[in-house]
Structures are given as C-alpha cells and as structure tokens.
Design a protein around this motif. Structure first.
Motif, PDB file in Angstrom:
ATOM      1  N   UNK A 162       5.508 -16.045   1.529  1.00 42.70           N
ATOM      2  CA  UNK A 162       5.790 -15.336   0.284  1.00 42.70           C
ATOM      3  C   UNK A 162       4.955 -14.071   0.370  1.00 42.70           C
ATOM      4  N   UNK A 163       5.614 -12.915   0.391  1.00 39.85           N
ATOM      5  CA  UNK A 163       4.867 -11.679   0.634  1.00 39.85           C
ATOM      6  C   UNK A 163       4.593 -10.938  -0.671  1.00 39.85           C
ATOM      7  N   UNK A 164       3.436 -10.287  -0.694  1.00 39.59           N
ATOM      8  CA  UNK A 164       3.029  -9.553  -1.897  1.00 39.59           C
ATOM      9  C   UNK A 164       2.783  -8.097  -1.539  1.00 39.59           C
ATOM     10  N   UNK A 165       3.366  -7.204  -2.346  1.00 37.09           N
ATOM     11  CA  UNK A 165       3.086  -5.782  -2.202  1.00 37.09           C
ATOM     12  C   UNK A 165       2.776  -5.221  -3.583  1.00 37.09           C
ATOM     13  N   UNK A 166       2.280  -4.004  -3.633  1.00 32.19           N
ATOM     14  CA  UNK A 166       2.215  -3.292  -4.914  1.00 32.19           C
ATOM     15  C   UNK A 166       3.322  -2.236  -4.863  1.00 32.19           C
TER      16      UNK A 166
END
Ligand SMILES: Nc1ncnc2c1ncn2[C@@H]1O[C@H](COP(=O)(O)OP(=O)(O)O)[C@@H](O)[C@H]1O
Ligand SMILES: [Mg+2]
Length: 245
Positions: free
Chosen positions: A151-155
């Motif tokens: 599960x990838x997180x970016x801003x």
C-alpha cells in the motif's frame, strides 16, 4: 549455505492471511500514521490484526497508539504483546529508546531475526510500517514474504510522488501486488496524483486530507479514530477488504 531462519519465517506467517506493507519512497508522508490507524480500523471492524513497526531508524507507531512499557513474552519464540487490541511488534522493544543505526547487512539480519522469532499466531491482517525509500528492508520483505502486498503513500507533492513512481515501477517489475496509492495531506483539490497513478496502471485509493487536528490526537486512539484523517483511512480499509477476501 541456506539460512535456516528463512524456512522458520514461512512457518511463523503460515496463519497470517494477508500481509500489507505500508510503504513510500519518502519519509514524512504519513506511513506510520496510516499503518497504525489502518491497523486499528481493521481491528475495530472485527478482524484479527497485527502491527509490525519495521522502521529501524525512526519507529513511531508506539507514540501514535500511545503504548508504553510493553514487553513481548518469550515462549518458543516471541509473542507480540497486545496494544489497543492489536498484536504489536516494534524494534523499540529491543532498542529501548536508543537510536538503532544499522548498516545494510545488519538491517537484513535484524529483519530476518525479528521475522523468525515472532509468533503472530492467527491473523487476518498483518500491517507493516515500512522504513522510507526503496531500501534493503523493502527488498528483504519482498524476498522473505511470498504473499506480501503493498500500500503506497505519497503526498500531493511531485517530489514525493517521483519516489513513489520508482517504487511502483519496481514492484510492478518484481510482480509484487500493489493495493493502490494513497494521497495523504491533501490541502487543495488536484487531479495530478490521481492521473499519474492511473497512468501507471495502479489504483488511486483515496485523498486523505491534511488534518490540523491530528497532532493533538496522537497517543489517544479513540480520538484518533474520530479525526478526518481516520475517516480517509476507513475508505482505504474498505477497498483493502474487498481486494483481500
Ligand atoms: N493527513 C495528515 N494531516 C496532518 N498531519 C499528518 C497527516 N498525515 C501525517 N501527518 C503528520 O505528519 C508527520 C509525519 O507522519 P508519519 O506518519 O510519521 O510519516 P512517515 O512514517 O511516512 O515518516 C507526523 O507528525 C504525522 O502526525
Ligand atoms: Mg514512519
């Protein structure tokens, strides 16, 4: 020579149905917050959930969950203590607030050791708070855990997303399943991240708003779960449940 611990890891995880690594190319994008709140959300929905803090240089989930003084029990391995209803394992149990600067091979060794001693038992989800970047830890976890999903997180920032793009491309190349990408700390509407993510053939999961009330809720799970941030994470949990029947 084959490391005998590798086979042990498979046995340790045999009764864990889904293993979800929360990861990003960058630090400070909200991985730990998302991992901790996602684990709590899934737990409140009735799943049996474990949380593993694998960020050796800056573990933080214990602060988010407000758990102190926990110690795992030793019994033919290590039994993760219960924290807010989660089975919880963190490198801080062994580093005791000391900084844990580890070099490449030591990181690998510590991960293999931790994974081979921890007795998770039966779990529906094991959520892993990963260290930032495409690190040895990332590659180790892919190598060690056959059914891992990411599960990838970016801003919203291009600077963050460019690192996530690389991670996403690597995972695709290695044929590691990606649940999708969360855009965290969103302050104003934009379609940039969504279109980039979809352009890479991945699922854009949710725009989680920047929540000025989040800091005050740290360490207080009930309050955390009522934040706008947690509302966004709940939407992610629903998609995750659908994708991991
Ligand atoms: N949506 C959000 N709104 C406000 N603050 C946030 C949000 N997501 C994360 N934060 C804050 O940003 C900081 C970094 O988050 P953290 O989860 O530690 O990032 P990472 O684990 O990726 O380094 C923390 O202080 C956290 O409370
Ligand atoms: Mg973190």
């Amino acid at each position: 020579m084959v490391d005998p611990r590798l086979e042990v890891i498979e046995q340790r995880l045999a009764k864990v149905r889904h293993i979800v690594a929360v990861s990003s190319g960058k630090g400070g994008v909200g991985k730990s917050m998302i991992a901790a709140v996602l684990a709590m959300t899934l737990s409140r929905k009735g799943h049996r959930v474990g949380l593993l803090d694998l960020d050796f240089t800056s573990p933080s989930t214990h602060l988010i969950l407000g758990v102190e003084g926990l110690q795992p029990e030793e019994k033919k391995g290590i039994i993760p203590p219960s924290a807010q209803g989660l089975r919880y394992m963190s490198i801080t149990f062994y580093s005791l607030d000391e900084p844990t600067p580890l070099r490449g091979a030591d990181v690998s060794n510590a991960i293999i050791e931790l994974m081979s001693i921890t007795r998770w038992g039966e779990l529906d989800y094991l959520v892993i708070d990963m260290p930032p970047g495409i690190s040895d830890a990332t590659l180790d976890m892919i190598r060690l855990i056959k059914n891992i999903v990411f599960l990838l997180v970016t801003t919203p920032s291009k600077v963050a997303f460019e690192t996530v793009r690389k991670l996403l491309m690597l995972l695709h190349r290695l044929e590691v399943p990606v649940i999708g990408v969360i855009e965290n700390m969103v302050m104003k509407p934009s379609t940039y991240i969504r279109s980039e993510v979809e352009g890479l053939g991945a699922l854009y999961l949710e725009a989680v708003p920047f929540d000025p009330g989040l800091e005050e809720a740290l360490g207080d799970v009930e309050r955390l779960l009522e934040t706008k941030f947690a509302h966004g994470v709940r939407c992610v949990a629903s998609v995750l449940e659908k994708q991991t029947p």
